[in-house]
Every structure is written in C-alpha cells, then in structure tokens.
Design an enzyme around this catalytic site. Sequence first.
Site, short mmCIF file in Angstrom:
data_model
loop_
_atom_site.label_atom_id
_atom_site.label_comp_id
_atom_site.label_asym_id
_atom_site.label_seq_id
_atom_site.Cartn_x
_atom_site.Cartn_y
_atom_site.Cartn_z
N LEU A 127 0.73 -1.26 0.09
CA LEU A 127 -0.17 0.05 -0.16
C LEU A 127 0.91 1.29 -0.10
O LEU A 127 0.62 2.15 -0.79
CB LEU A 127 -0.96 0.02 1.39
CG LEU A 127 -1.75 1.19 1.55
CD1 LEU A 127 -3.02 1.25 0.24
CD2 LEU A 127 -2.45 1.32 2.86
N ILE A 161 7.87 -2.65 1.68
CA ILE A 161 7.09 -3.90 1.67
C ILE A 161 7.47 -4.99 2.29
O ILE A 161 8.41 -5.54 1.82
CB ILE A 161 6.72 -4.09 0.12
CG1 ILE A 161 5.92 -2.71 -0.56
CG2 ILE A 161 5.55 -5.24 0.21
CD1 ILE A 161 4.98 -2.12 0.38
N GLU A 214 1.61 -0.30 10.01
CA GLU A 214 0.31 -0.58 10.02
C GLU A 214 -0.60 0.44 10.84
O GLU A 214 -1.38 0.15 11.63
CB GLU A 214 -0.17 -1.95 10.75
CG GLU A 214 0.55 -2.99 9.69
CD GLU A 214 -0.15 -4.50 9.86
OE1 GLU A 214 -1.37 -4.18 10.19
OE2 GLU A 214 0.28 -5.36 9.51
C1 LIG Z 1 9.72 -2.09 8.60
C2 LIG Z 1 8.38 -1.42 7.99
C3 LIG Z 1 7.73 -2.51 7.37
C4 LIG Z 1 6.68 -1.79 6.68
N1 LIG Z 1 5.76 -2.80 6.10
C5 LIG Z 1 4.81 -2.34 5.22
C6 LIG Z 1 4.05 -3.06 4.30
O1 LIG Z 1 4.08 -4.24 4.25
N2 LIG Z 1 3.08 -2.79 3.42
C7 LIG Z 1 3.19 -1.38 3.17
O2 LIG Z 1 2.01 -0.99 2.53
N3 LIG Z 1 3.57 -0.49 4.23
C8 LIG Z 1 4.29 -0.98 5.12
N4 LIG Z 1 5.12 -0.14 6.02
C9 LIG Z 1 4.99 1.29 5.79
C10 LIG Z 1 4.17 2.02 7.13
O3 LIG Z 1 2.86 1.58 7.10
C11 LIG Z 1 4.45 3.40 7.06
O4 LIG Z 1 5.72 3.82 7.36
C12 LIG Z 1 3.51 4.11 8.15
O5 LIG Z 1 2.06 3.78 7.69
C13 LIG Z 1 3.77 5.63 8.28
O6 LIG Z 1 3.92 6.11 7.16
P1 LIG Z 1 5.25 7.21 6.82
O7 LIG Z 1 6.57 6.24 7.18
O8 LIG Z 1 5.05 7.58 5.57
O9 LIG Z 1 5.38 8.18 8.00
P2 LIG Z 1 4.32 9.82 7.95
O10 LIG Z 1 2.85 9.36 7.52
O11 LIG Z 1 4.99 10.68 6.98
O12 LIG Z 1 4.46 9.94 9.47
C14 LIG Z 1 5.45 10.87 9.90
C15 LIG Z 1 4.80 11.36 11.18
O13 LIG Z 1 3.83 12.16 11.22
C16 LIG Z 1 2.98 11.79 12.11
N5 LIG Z 1 1.66 11.95 11.61
C17 LIG Z 1 1.20 11.86 9.98
N6 LIG Z 1 -0.24 12.10 9.85
C18 LIG Z 1 -0.69 12.56 11.03
C19 LIG Z 1 -2.01 12.96 11.42
N7 LIG Z 1 -2.85 13.27 10.41
N8 LIG Z 1 -2.16 13.50 12.70
C20 LIG Z 1 -0.99 13.30 13.57
N9 LIG Z 1 0.18 12.65 13.16
C21 LIG Z 1 0.52 12.53 11.85
C22 LIG Z 1 2.91 10.25 12.17
O14 LIG Z 1 2.45 9.66 13.35
C23 LIG Z 1 4.63 9.89 12.10
O15 LIG Z 1 4.80 10.32 13.52
C24 LIG Z 1 6.27 -0.58 6.67
C25 LIG Z 1 7.12 0.52 7.32
C26 LIG Z 1 8.12 0.01 7.81
C27 LIG Z 1 9.34 0.95 8.37
#
Ligand SMILES: Cc1cc2nc3c(=O)[nH]c(=O)nc-3n(C[C@H](O)[C@H](O)[C@H](O)COP(=O)(O)OP(=O)(O)OC[C@H]3O[C@@H](n4cnc5c(N)ncnc54)[C@H](O)[C@@H]3O)c2cc1C
Length: 381
Positions: free
Chosen positions: A126, A158, A364
């Site tokens: 995603l 991913i 997640e």
């Molecule tokens: C090891 C690992 C495995 C993963 N596996 C998968 C996978 O298998 N499939 C997949 O699709 N994704 C996967 N992910 C992605 C993961 O789901 C995302 O990293 C996560 O959803 C956060 O998104 P971001 O890293 O872009 O952070 P951002 O969304 O940029 O967030 C950065 C900060 O801003 C805060 N923030 C953002 N929006 C808001 C809001 N509206 N209100 C308050 N605070 C907010 C967040 O809480 C965070 O502290 C994985 C990530 C990692 C690191």
Amino acid sequence: MNPLTALSEEERMFQSAVRRFAREQIRPWVREMDEAAVFRQDIIRQFFEMGLMGIEIPEEFGGQGGTFFQAILAVEELSAVDPSAGVIVDVQNTICNNALLKWATPEQKKKYLPRLAENMVASYALSEAGSGSDAFAMTTRAEDRGDHFVLNGRKLWITNAAESGFFLLFANAHPEAGYKGVTAFLIERGFPGFAVGKKEDKIGLRASSTCELLLDNCRVPRENVMGEVGQGYKIAIETLNEGRIAIGAQMVGLARGALDAAIDYARQRKQFGKPIGEFQGVQFDLAKMATEVEAARLLVYNAARLRDAGLPFLTEAAMAKYYSSGIAERVASTSIEVHGGVGITKDYPVEKLYRDAKIGRIYEGTSNIQLLTIAKKLLGK
Ligand SMILES: Cc1cc2nc3c(=O)[nH]c(=O)nc-3n(C[C@H](O)[C@H](O)[C@H](O)COP(=O)(O)OP(=O)(O)OC[C@H]3O[C@@H](n4cnc5c(N)ncnc54)[C@H](O)[C@@H]3O)c2cc1C
C-alpha cells in the site's frame, strides 16, 4: 463466558507446538539472521509445513481451517523468540490471506489460496514514498486496457517482499475520483514489468525484508482485480483494521521475550552476595513489566476474540496496537537495565528486542493514527 486468556484445548495445543518450534528451531538462528539481515528459507519452509502460513485458510484449499485468534497466538509465540519471524506469519495470515478470504472471487481463491497455504509467501503493498499515513494519496496508477490493466509507480516499505511470490497491491485506476479510484490487484512476482527493488537496512526487525517494488508498465490481467475497481480503499482499510491486532500480538510476544530474559537473568546474576532478583528494586521492575505485558495481552486477545465473534472491534484493535507497541519499547528497555552492562551487548537477546520494538509504533498505522481512530469513537465522529 470464558476468561479472555483461558485457551481451548485446541488453542493450547497449537500454542505449545508453536512455542516449542520457536524455541527449538528458530532461537538458534536469531542472532545470525539479525546480523545477516536475511531470514532463513528453511525456517520459512517449516512455517508452511506446520500450517502456519495458512492458519485461517479452509481445509478445502489446503489450509488449517483455524481462527484469527490462532493466528494471534502464533504471532505472539514466534515474536517472543524473534519478532521478524512473527511478522512474516502475521502479514501472510492476518493481512494477505485474510483479504483474499473476504474479497477474492471463487476463481481467485481456487487459484491462489492453496499456494498461499503451501509454499507462496505474500506481501501487502500500500505505502509509497509520498503516501504513508495518508495512504490513499498514492501515485501508483492503473490504466484500464480492457482485458488487462497497466500499472506504473513505486511502492515502498513492503514487508516480506524479498521472499514473496505474491503481492496484494493497491493502485489508483481513477485518480480523478480520489480515494474512490484505489483498486486492489493480485500480482504474481513473474508478471512482466514487476520487480522487487532496494531492500532497506533497518535498526531492528532486520531479518524481515522490507523492500521497494517497481511497476514499469506492469501488465495485470483483469481477472486479477480483487473486489470492484475503486473498492481498494475499503479493502485496504478493513484489512489493516484486522492486521493491527496481530501487530499488537507481535509486540506482546516481544515484550514477553524481554521479560522472560530479565527474569532468567535476575535469578542467576549475583551482586552483593545474592541474586539481583532478591533486591526489591529489581523485583518491582519485573512486576511492573509483567503487569504491562498482561494488560497488553488482554487488549490484543479481546480485539481478536471480538473479531472472531463478528462483533465490532475497530477501537479495541487500535487500542491494542497503540498500547502494546508502547509497552514493548518500555519492557525491552527495562529488561536491558535489569541485565546491566551485558544487556547492551549482542551476547544477550534483549538489545535486539529493544531495536525490534521501535517499529511497533510506526507500521500498520503510527501511534498517532491509532489515537485518531480511538478519539473519533470517543467524540462520536
Ligand atoms: C519496517 C517497515 C515495514 C513496513 N511494511 C509495510 C508493508 O508491508 N506494506 C505497506 O504498505 N507499508 C508498510 N510499511 C509502511 C508503514 O505502514 C508506514 O511507514 C507508516 O504507515 C507511516 O507512514 P510514513 O512512514 O510515511 O510516515 P508519515 O505518514 O510521514 O508520518 C510521519 C509522522 O507524522 C505523523 N502523522 C502523520 N499524519 C498525521 C496526522 N494526521 N495526525 C497526527 N500525526 C500524523 C505520524 O504519526 C508520524 O509520527 C512499513 C514500514 C516499515 C518501517
């Protein structure tokens, strides 16, 4: 009504089989896999042989015909030894298989579920570089060409991607419709124009692969659309709502592993002429850790049992993931302190659990996103 932690005979047998397997077959390799940042293929094969990759898949498709709660038990037991093992089984069962069981057509189920139960690792794709918490701002596009779609874009982060043969991937087929254009595609690794890219070098959960996916005019047959075109946002949300209960279980398992290590060490390490576990200061640390692990487990088990009972569980799942990931960090940190200096060396398992804990508050749905879900319910939004 049974108490939450009272297991049925079947659940208890399943739990002890996974616990034994984790201790005997995985534990000897944990440090090596962490250092190499590679999960052993033979252990993944054993996951399949034990039925751990198709827990909820019905027997007619080669699965175990088990419950979501059993998947939670498996993730907890594996994660107590190695959270990287836990997440492999977690993504396969509680996200990918789970989504297919709910949304796939009979033909799609017949084609893919037996392979997912037998030998094909799956990933859920995603996130992108520019769309994490705001997942539906994705820029991966799907162009409708009649009998097939052409996908272009990149996915990031991913899990399982290095090992996966199968990807539940989301792309927008109607960007003008915003999130209502997001569509779920079932992608086989060999589809033309699909490639697994760079693998991340992470602080923790190192043996679990986390990779980029590249879609360069990737051709996907129309029959590999899951659900309706434009229904992908619903599939993604519903799947993650359930999946995050398992991340809670991963964090409970991790915390329990750190607690068990602290208890063992407190029994054998002597200072001032007696085991450190005889000092009340250390006992209080252990007691607080055990209380937090139990509280987190109750949240996770309750959310999982609600889900299996077909009752609403959204808020409970968010609370379970939020709380468990917090206590996992705290318990792993305190466990290191109970170990003293050796706790920060690689000779003991707790420094790795401490590193592994960090991801719990990120993937997640970050902790903030869980809190938003909980607050929405509180405020009746
Ligand atoms: C090891 C690992 C495995 C993963 N596996 C998968 C996978 O298998 N499939 C997949 O699709 N994704 C996967 N992910 C992605 C993961 O789901 C995302 O990293 C996560 O959803 C956060 O998104 P971001 O890293 O872009 O952070 P951002 O969304 O940029 O967030 C950065 C900060 O801003 C805060 N923030 C953002 N929006 C808001 C809001 N509206 N209100 C308050 N605070 C907010 C967040 O809480 C965070 O502290 C994985 C990530 C990692 C690191």
